[in-house]
Design a protein around this motif. Structure first.
Motif, short mmCIF file in Angstrom:
data_model
loop_
_atom_site.label_atom_id
_atom_site.label_comp_id
_atom_site.label_asym_id
_atom_site.label_seq_id
_atom_site.Cartn_x
_atom_site.Cartn_y
_atom_site.Cartn_z
N ASP A 7 0.92 -1.25 -0.12
CA ASP A 7 -0.14 -0.05 -0.19
C ASP A 7 0.82 1.23 0.08
O ASP A 7 0.49 2.24 -0.68
CB ASP A 7 -0.86 -0.14 1.17
N THR A 8 1.96 1.20 0.76
CA THR A 8 3.04 2.49 0.76
C THR A 8 3.70 2.53 -0.37
O THR A 8 3.54 3.81 -0.96
CB THR A 8 3.76 2.18 2.02
N GLY A 37 15.44 -5.89 -13.24
CA GLY A 37 15.55 -4.63 -12.96
C GLY A 37 15.16 -3.96 -11.51
O GLY A 37 14.93 -2.95 -11.39
N PHE A 38 14.80 -5.01 -10.98
CA PHE A 38 14.18 -4.66 -9.44
C PHE A 38 15.53 -4.26 -8.61
O PHE A 38 16.57 -4.70 -8.95
CB PHE A 38 13.86 -5.85 -8.81
N GLU A 39 15.27 -3.19 -7.65
CA GLU A 39 16.37 -2.40 -7.35
C GLU A 39 16.44 -2.48 -5.64
O GLU A 39 17.49 -2.47 -5.15
CB GLU A 39 16.28 -0.75 -7.50
N VAL A 40 15.34 -3.14 -4.89
CA VAL A 40 15.35 -3.16 -3.53
C VAL A 40 14.40 -4.12 -3.35
O VAL A 40 13.68 -4.50 -3.87
CB VAL A 40 14.76 -1.85 -2.83
N ILE A 41 14.74 -5.04 -2.26
CA ILE A 41 13.92 -6.19 -1.50
C ILE A 41 13.42 -5.77 -0.26
O ILE A 41 14.14 -5.52 0.58
CB ILE A 41 14.88 -7.43 -1.80
N ILE A 42 12.23 -6.15 0.03
CA ILE A 42 11.64 -6.18 1.39
C ILE A 42 11.38 -7.71 1.56
O ILE A 42 10.66 -8.20 0.86
CB ILE A 42 10.52 -5.38 1.26
N ILE A 97 15.71 -5.22 3.09
CA ILE A 97 15.28 -4.81 4.34
C ILE A 97 14.39 -5.95 4.92
O ILE A 97 13.36 -6.38 4.13
CB ILE A 97 14.16 -3.52 3.94
N GLY A 98 14.86 -6.30 6.08
CA GLY A 98 13.96 -7.22 6.77
C GLY A 98 12.74 -6.81 7.51
O GLY A 98 12.88 -5.84 8.26
N VAL A 99 11.73 -7.31 7.56
CA VAL A 99 10.49 -7.01 8.38
C VAL A 99 10.21 -8.17 9.14
O VAL A 99 9.82 -9.20 8.95
CB VAL A 99 9.03 -6.83 7.51
N PRO A 100 10.79 -8.01 10.73
CA PRO A 100 10.40 -9.09 11.42
C PRO A 100 8.88 -9.45 11.76
O PRO A 100 8.12 -8.33 11.95
CB PRO A 100 11.01 -8.75 12.66
N LEU A 101 8.54 -10.54 11.68
CA LEU A 101 7.05 -10.56 11.85
C LEU A 101 6.72 -11.52 13.23
O LEU A 101 7.26 -12.22 13.60
CB LEU A 101 6.44 -11.45 10.58
N ILE A 154 9.11 -4.64 14.71
CA ILE A 154 8.26 -5.85 14.40
C ILE A 154 7.09 -5.59 13.57
O ILE A 154 6.11 -4.49 14.20
CB ILE A 154 7.80 -6.39 15.73
N ASN A 155 6.60 -6.18 12.69
CA ASN A 155 5.53 -5.98 11.83
C ASN A 155 5.42 -4.80 11.08
O ASN A 155 4.32 -4.18 10.66
CB ASN A 155 4.03 -6.13 12.66
N ALA A 156 6.58 -3.92 10.89
CA ALA A 156 6.51 -2.39 10.53
C ALA A 156 6.71 -2.81 8.97
O ALA A 156 7.77 -1.81 8.39
CB ALA A 156 7.61 -1.75 11.11
N ALA A 157 5.84 -3.04 8.13
CA ALA A 157 6.06 -3.21 6.86
C ALA A 157 5.96 -1.94 5.97
O ALA A 157 6.43 -1.74 5.16
CB ALA A 157 5.06 -4.28 6.20
N LYS A 158 5.18 -0.86 6.56
CA LYS A 158 5.02 0.44 6.14
C LYS A 158 6.33 0.95 6.14
O LYS A 158 6.69 1.64 5.19
CB LYS A 158 3.90 1.07 6.97
N ASN A 159 7.10 0.84 7.38
CA ASN A 159 8.22 1.49 7.46
C ASN A 159 9.37 0.89 6.54
O ASN A 159 10.03 1.58 5.92
CB ASN A 159 8.80 1.49 8.93
#
Length: 166
Positions: A21-22, A55-60, A82-86, A120-125
């Motif tokens: 969404d972000t 051509g992807f440049e960043v991975i979440i 960028i890791g998102v701890p869940l 933790i759970n900060a996927a938006k960030n």
């Protein structure tokens, strides 16, 4: 401007949707993949190679429990990860660690293969950090980030930053 979003289980979809969404808000193209580092390591490796070629440049990468996914991805690419701890919650019960296990697994990566981490759970960030990384190359994103931050200031002022009556 492309970001890949990975997570290891469909049960993480609702949390990781916040990253999507972000990215949408900022006009960043993305694609999401549900691939477990443990159950499908060869498929994960092939997918990483594919997104690099596209051509992807960043991975979440969102991950719970042992939270291996971000580190495994980082071991197969030089793209920023960028890791998102869940927090892993089975309906009706938690694993008792509230995502702290995932956070520590991601931030304690061994030397030489770094992974950035958000809360933790900060996927938006995570998505906002991806946008910041991309804004180095894409001035339009930098402009959008500046406007986003200016809106945060306006919201703070509306919410009483200049004083309120109690």
């Amino acid at each position: 401007m492309k970001v890949a979003i990975f997570f290891g289980s469909k049960s993480d979809t609702e949390t990781m949707k916040k990253a999507a969404d972000t990215l949408r808000e900022f006009g960043v193209e993305f694609r999401a993949f549900v691939i477990s580092a443990h159950r499908a390591p060869e498929l994960l490796k092939k997918t990483i190679q594919k997104i690099e070629n596209e051509g992807f440049e960043v991975i979440i990468a969102g991950a719970g429990l042992s939270a291996a996914l971000p580190g495994v991805i980082a071991s197969h690419t030089v793209l920023p990860v960028i890791g998102v701890p869940l927090e892993c919650i089975t309906p009706g019960k938690s694993n008792g660690l509230s995502g702290v296990d995932s956070l520590l697994s991601i931030v304690q990566m061994p030397p030489q293969i770094p992974v950035a981490s958000v809360g933790i759970n900060a996927a938006k960030n995570a998505a906002l950090l991806a946008v910041e990384i991309l804004s180095i190359k894409y001035p339009i994103l930098k402009e959008k980030l500046i406007a986003f931050r200016e809106n945060l200031l306006l919201e703070a002022e509306k919410n009483g930053a200049n004083g309120i009556d109690l």
